[in-house]
Design a protein around this motif. Sequence first.
Motif, short mmCIF file in Angstrom:
data_model
loop_
_atom_site.label_atom_id
_atom_site.label_comp_id
_atom_site.label_asym_id
_atom_site.label_seq_id
_atom_site.Cartn_x
_atom_site.Cartn_y
_atom_site.Cartn_z
N SER A 7 55.15 80.22 53.61
CA SER A 7 55.25 80.25 52.15
C SER A 7 53.88 80.53 51.53
O SER A 7 53.76 81.20 50.53
CB SER A 7 55.81 78.94 51.63
N LEU A 8 52.87 80.00 52.17
CA LEU A 8 51.53 80.23 51.64
C LEU A 8 51.21 81.72 51.67
O LEU A 8 50.70 82.28 50.70
CB LEU A 8 50.50 79.49 52.50
N LEU A 11 52.67 84.02 49.06
CA LEU A 11 52.44 83.69 47.64
C LEU A 11 51.54 84.73 46.98
O LEU A 11 50.37 84.82 47.26
CB LEU A 11 51.79 82.32 47.56
N LEU A 16 54.66 84.31 42.10
CA LEU A 16 54.25 83.11 41.38
C LEU A 16 54.88 83.09 40.00
O LEU A 16 55.42 82.08 39.54
CB LEU A 16 52.72 83.09 41.26
N ALA A 20 57.48 80.50 38.47
CA ALA A 20 57.18 79.80 37.22
C ALA A 20 58.31 79.98 36.22
O ALA A 20 58.73 79.03 35.54
CB ALA A 20 55.87 80.31 36.64
N ILE A 23 61.22 77.78 37.09
CA ILE A 23 60.96 76.37 36.74
C ILE A 23 61.16 76.18 35.24
O ILE A 23 61.80 75.21 34.78
CB ILE A 23 59.54 75.95 37.15
N LEU A 27 63.84 73.86 33.08
CA LEU A 27 63.40 72.86 32.10
C LEU A 27 64.13 73.04 30.77
O LEU A 27 64.59 72.06 30.17
CB LEU A 27 61.89 72.97 31.88
N GLN B 6 63.40 79.28 50.84
CA GLN B 6 62.74 78.11 51.42
C GLN B 6 61.53 77.70 50.59
O GLN B 6 61.28 76.51 50.35
CB GLN B 6 62.29 78.44 52.85
N MET B 7 60.84 78.73 50.18
CA MET B 7 59.64 78.45 49.38
C MET B 7 60.02 77.73 48.10
O MET B 7 59.40 76.73 47.72
CB MET B 7 58.95 79.78 49.06
N ARG B 8 61.03 78.27 47.48
CA ARG B 8 61.45 77.64 46.22
C ARG B 8 61.90 76.21 46.45
O ARG B 8 61.58 75.30 45.67
CB ARG B 8 62.60 78.45 45.60
N ILE B 11 58.97 74.07 46.88
CA ILE B 11 58.26 73.82 45.61
C ILE B 11 59.03 72.83 44.76
O ILE B 11 58.44 71.90 44.18
CB ILE B 11 58.02 75.15 44.86
N LEU B 15 57.81 69.34 43.43
CA LEU B 15 57.81 69.03 41.99
C LEU B 15 58.38 67.64 41.74
O LEU B 15 57.82 66.83 41.01
CB LEU B 15 58.68 70.06 41.25
N GLN B 21 57.88 67.21 37.85
CA GLN B 21 59.05 67.70 37.13
C GLN B 21 59.31 66.85 35.89
O GLN B 21 59.53 67.37 34.80
CB GLN B 21 60.29 67.65 38.04
N LEU B 24 56.69 67.55 33.26
CA LEU B 24 56.90 68.83 32.58
C LEU B 24 58.07 68.76 31.61
O LEU B 24 58.03 69.31 30.51
CB LEU B 24 57.14 69.93 33.61
N LYS B 25 59.09 68.06 32.04
CA LYS B 25 60.27 67.91 31.18
C LYS B 25 59.90 67.24 29.87
O LYS B 25 60.27 67.70 28.78
CB LYS B 25 61.31 67.05 31.91
N ASN B 89 53.55 75.80 34.53
CA ASN B 89 54.39 76.06 35.70
C ASN B 89 53.64 76.83 36.76
O ASN B 89 53.80 76.59 37.95
CB ASN B 89 55.64 76.85 35.30
N LYS B 90 52.84 77.75 36.31
CA LYS B 90 52.08 78.55 37.27
C LYS B 90 51.10 77.68 38.01
O LYS B 90 50.91 77.83 39.22
CB LYS B 90 51.33 79.65 36.53
N PRO B 93 52.55 75.44 41.40
CA PRO B 93 52.64 75.92 42.78
C PRO B 93 51.27 76.09 43.43
O PRO B 93 51.09 75.76 44.60
CB PRO B 93 53.34 77.26 42.65
N CYS B 94 50.31 76.55 42.64
CA CYS B 94 48.97 76.70 43.20
C CYS B 94 48.43 75.37 43.65
O CYS B 94 47.88 75.25 44.77
CB CYS B 94 48.02 77.29 42.16
N CYS B 97 49.99 74.38 46.77
CA CYS B 97 49.64 75.14 47.96
C CYS B 97 48.24 74.83 48.44
O CYS B 97 48.00 74.80 49.65
CB CYS B 97 49.77 76.64 47.67
#
Lengths: 347, 101
Positions: A7-8, A11, A16, A20, A23, A27, B6-8, B11, B15, B21, B24-25, B89-90, B93-94, B97
């Motif tokens: 996954s890394l 990316l 990304l 985002a 997500i 929300l 899988q990545m999602r 993440i 979260l 999460q 953020l909500k 949100n951006k 993930p960073c 990671c």
Amino acid sequence: MKMEEMSLSGLDNSKLEAIAHEIYTDLVEDACLGLCFEVHRAVKCGYFFLDDTDPDSMKDFEIVDQPGVDIFGQVYNQWKNKECVCPNCSRSIAASRFAPHLEKCLGMGRNSSRIANRRIASSNNMNKSESDQEDNDDINDNDWFYGSEKKAKKRKSDKNPNSPRRSKSLKHKNGELSSNSDPFKYSNSTGINYETLGPEELRTLLTTQCGVISEHTKKMCTRSLRCPQHTDEQRRTVRVYFLGPSAPLPEAEGSVENDSFDVAESQALMSRLQWDGSSDLSPSDSASSKTSENGWGVGTNNSESRKTKKKKPHLSLVGAAPGLSSNKKKKPKPPAPPTPSIYDDIN
Amino acid sequence: MNKDAQMRATINKKLIETGEQERLKELLRAKLIKCGWKDQLKAHCKNVIKEKGLEHITCSNFDDLVAEITPKGRALVPRLCEEGTFSKNKNFPCSVCQPLR
């Protein structure tokens, strides 16, 4: 762990952003769902439309946009020209002035109570200092004058601080206007009701205060012993007048007139001052005692006695000298002889 | 595709686990209330209910209501809020990671 490594590597920026965005969408949907739950519950419970008004009320309270009228539909100058009748004093008062007028008229507002309190306080101040001194007298002399308390109290209430009488008496003072207004009442009684003021009181008074009697008002000066408005001569005169020629003289005097005395005698003078003056009305001073007798109960004879006193200041002093020397021997006994004699004079 | 999924999934898992999460909500909700989105949507709800009738709403499925409101809600979100949440949100993930690296 492998999965994560994969996954890394996968990316990059677009991905990304996609993540985002996902997500973010989640929300927002969550927020909408939350709101829906709220609304549904409100509808079910019946309070959803509660904050709305019914159309009838809406019409009644609609915003008015006509000239000459405010948005509530009220006319602007409606109360300007109206007059009201005060229920208390039955006067016709302008509407805008009505409330403050009523406050003062009924005596019930904040302001009116404040003014009243101030008035009471100022009148109390005038009366209080008088009462302090007079009370002492009255306590001592209850058996003489049972009614004196009542009379005294009445007199206090009668004396209005603003009355013209008071200002008159103030004017006639020997220039002492402001500070001495209160004790003057007391000293007035000294002259008139001399009976209420015992010799002891008088002696204490004279040892602490100037005591010079003003010609205009027949009142005693209550300033200090070194009051600049009266001379030592005057003070001595008064003391001689009240307590006899061998009366204890104010300290300054004593030191000044040491010329005629020996040092020892002046010391004796000082010690006598402490005891409250053993005013020996010895028989040698009969002449002066007669004059003092005349001036005793009544204030009017003051001028006469003072004239005589003025003629004989030195004489009285000289007369005092033998008295003093004799006093040295008589120290233990002083109170007995003078007091009965003074009371004899009164009677 | 699998990797992405899988990545999602990872993440998302992260979260929730970190509590991000929730945070953020709450942030988004506060922003939406502040900019008036909630009141707007509520007024829309009122209109819908008035149209459809009160009983209809209570008796019928809840999902209908949701289906009506959600697209409008999504559309009503002001640009500023959107962008603000986006950047956050951006970041997530960073931040997830990097420790892994």
